[in-house]
Design a protein around this motif. Structure first.
Motif, PDB file in Angstrom:
ATOM      1  N   MET A   1      56.163  63.982 132.728  1.00  0.00           N
ATOM      2  CA  MET A   1      56.063  64.728 131.497  1.00  0.00           C
ATOM      3  C   MET A   1      56.035  66.212 131.830  1.00  0.00           C
ATOM      4  N   LEU A   2      56.651  66.971 130.990  1.00  0.00           N
ATOM      5  CA  LEU A   2      56.601  68.422 131.118  1.00  0.00           C
ATOM      6  C   LEU A   2      55.575  68.936 130.110  1.00  0.00           C
ATOM      7  N   VAL A   3      54.642  69.724 130.599  1.00  0.00           N
ATOM      8  CA  VAL A   3      53.540  70.203 129.761  1.00  0.00           C
ATOM      9  C   VAL A   3      53.518  71.718 129.770  1.00  0.00           C
ATOM     10  N   LYS A   4      53.345  72.296 128.590  1.00  0.00           N
ATOM     11  CA  LYS A   4      53.202  73.744 128.466  1.00  0.00           C
ATOM     12  C   LYS A   4      52.042  74.002 127.516  1.00  0.00           C
ATOM     13  N   GLU A   5      51.063  74.757 127.996  1.00  0.00           N
ATOM     14  CA  GLU A   5      49.888  75.096 127.187  1.00  0.00           C
ATOM     15  C   GLU A   5      49.259  73.846 126.565  1.00  0.00           C
ATOM     16  N   CYS A   6      49.065  72.818 127.390  1.00  0.00           N
ATOM     17  CA  CYS A   6      48.413  71.561 126.995  1.00  0.00           C
ATOM     18  C   CYS A   6      49.225  70.725 126.010  1.00  0.00           C
ATOM     19  N   ASN A   7      50.481  71.043 125.815  1.00  0.00           N
ATOM     20  CA  ASN A   7      51.346  70.266 124.924  1.00  0.00           C
ATOM     21  C   ASN A   7      52.495  69.662 125.711  1.00  0.00           C
ATOM     22  N   ILE A   8      52.822  68.415 125.422  1.00  0.00           N
ATOM     23  CA  ILE A   8      53.972  67.789 126.051  1.00  0.00           C
ATOM     24  C   ILE A   8      55.224  68.377 125.418  1.00  0.00           C
ATOM     25  N   VAL A   9      56.076  68.969 126.265  1.00  0.00           N
ATOM     26  CA  VAL A   9      57.287  69.600 125.756  1.00  0.00           C
ATOM     27  C   VAL A   9      58.546  68.883 126.224  1.00  0.00           C
ATOM     28  N   GLY A  10      58.393  67.892 127.072  1.00  0.00           N
ATOM     29  CA  GLY A  10      59.556  67.147 127.526  1.00  0.00           C
ATOM     30  C   GLY A  10      59.165  65.972 128.391  1.00  0.00           C
ATOM     31  N   ILE A  11      60.067  65.040 128.504  1.00  0.00           N
ATOM     32  CA  ILE A  11      59.870  63.860 129.342  1.00  0.00           C
ATOM     33  C   ILE A  11      61.136  63.678 130.164  1.00  0.00           C
ATOM     34  N   ILE A  12      60.948  63.434 131.440  1.00  0.00           N
ATOM     35  CA  ILE A  12      62.102  63.227 132.303  1.00  0.00           C
ATOM     36  C   ILE A  12      61.948  61.932 133.092  1.00  0.00           C
ATOM     37  N   ASP A  13      63.065  61.349 133.471  1.00  0.00           N
ATOM     38  CA  ASP A  13      63.131  60.231 134.404  1.00  0.00           C
ATOM     39  C   ASP A  13      62.323  59.011 133.985  1.00  0.00           C
ATOM     40  N   TRP A  14      62.736  58.372 132.927  1.00  0.00           N
ATOM     41  CA  TRP A  14      62.094  57.133 132.492  1.00  0.00           C
ATOM     42  C   TRP A  14      62.727  55.909 133.129  1.00  0.00           C
ATOM     43  N   ALA A  15      63.771  56.080 133.914  1.00  0.00           N
ATOM     44  CA  ALA A  15      64.450  54.936 134.539  1.00  0.00           C
ATOM     45  C   ALA A  15      63.477  54.156 135.416  1.00  0.00           C
ATOM     46  N   GLY A  16      63.492  52.857 135.280  1.00  0.00           N
ATOM     47  CA  GLY A  16      62.648  52.006 136.110  1.00  0.00           C
ATOM     48  C   GLY A  16      61.169  52.105 135.797  1.00  0.00           C
ATOM     49  N   THR A  17      60.836  52.548 134.615  1.00  0.00           N
ATOM     50  CA  THR A  17      59.440  52.720 134.246  1.00  0.00           C
ATOM     51  C   THR A  17      58.712  51.388 134.298  1.00  0.00           C
ATOM     52  N   ALA A  18      57.641  51.370 135.047  1.00  0.00           N
ATOM     53  CA  ALA A  18      56.829  50.165 135.178  1.00  0.00           C
ATOM     54  C   ALA A  18      55.501  50.537 135.814  1.00  0.00           C
ATOM     55  N   TYR A  19      54.531  49.673 135.643  1.00  0.00           N
ATOM     56  CA  TYR A  19      53.262  49.867 136.321  1.00  0.00           C
ATOM     57  C   TYR A  19      53.465  49.528 137.786  1.00  0.00           C
ATOM     58  N   GLY A  20      53.035  50.383 138.655  1.00  0.00           N
ATOM     59  CA  GLY A  20      53.216  50.119 140.077  1.00  0.00           C
ATOM     60  C   GLY A  20      52.244  50.911 140.913  1.00  0.00           C
ATOM     61  N   ASP A  21      52.414  50.815 142.185  1.00  0.00           N
ATOM     62  CA  ASP A  21      51.554  51.499 143.140  1.00  0.00           C
ATOM     63  C   ASP A  21      51.851  52.997 143.113  1.00  0.00           C
ATOM     64  N   PRO A  22      50.868  53.827 142.752  1.00  0.00           N
ATOM     65  CA  PRO A  22      51.127  55.270 142.680  1.00  0.00           C
ATOM     66  C   PRO A  22      51.467  55.884 144.035  1.00  0.00           C
ATOM     67  N   ARG A  23      51.137  55.196 145.128  1.00  0.00           N
ATOM     68  CA  ARG A  23      51.507  55.719 146.447  1.00  0.00           C
ATOM     69  C   ARG A  23      53.019  55.780 146.608  1.00  0.00           C
ATOM     70  N   TYR A  24      53.727  54.903 145.923  1.00  0.00           N
ATOM     71  CA  TYR A  24      55.195  54.922 145.940  1.00  0.00           C
ATOM     72  C   TYR A  24      55.698  56.264 145.392  1.00  0.00           C
ATOM     73  N   ASP A  25      55.139  56.694 144.262  1.00  0.00           N
ATOM     74  CA  ASP A  25      55.545  57.965 143.659  1.00  0.00           C
ATOM     75  C   ASP A  25      55.207  59.139 144.560  1.00  0.00           C
ATOM     76  N   VAL A  26      54.025  59.095 145.179  1.00  0.00           N
ATOM     77  CA  VAL A  26      53.622  60.191 146.063  1.00  0.00           C
ATOM     78  C   VAL A  26      54.548  60.257 147.267  1.00  0.00           C
ATOM     79  N   ALA A  27      54.836  59.110 147.876  1.00  0.00           N
ATOM     80  CA  ALA A  27      55.726  59.096 149.041  1.00  0.00           C
ATOM     81  C   ALA A  27      57.102  59.643 148.679  1.00  0.00           C
ATOM     82  N   LEU A  28      57.599  59.269 147.513  1.00  0.00           N
ATOM     83  CA  LEU A  28      58.896  59.768 147.068  1.00  0.00           C
ATOM     84  C   LEU A  28      58.844  61.276 146.842  1.00  0.00           C
TER      85      LEU A  28
END
Length: 71
Positions: A1-28
């Protein structure tokens, strides 16, 4: 999510959205890129912004050398 002044102003990269291990995202996210994550200072900046979830070298290698190379 893109946030500006505490407001969501955009969303990017929803492909493959699923609950998963957050370490995967960090490693990427911390994979070496040109002029980014070349040193530990870059990783510290990322970790401070991401919520300080850290992965071990072993965890990083699992995703980098295992899962990513599989695909």
């Amino acid at each position: 999510m893109l946030v500006k002044e505490c407001n969501i102003v955009g969303i990017i990269d929803w492909a493959g959205t699923a609950y998963g291990d957050p370490r995967y995202d960090v490693a990427l996210a911390i994979r070496p890129k040109q002029n980014a994550f070349d040193n530990e200072k870059d990783r510290e900046i990322f970790y401070n912004g991401y919520g300080k979830l850290r992965i071990t070298d072993e965890g990083y290698n699992y995703y980098e050398d295992g899962i990513y190379n599989f695909f």
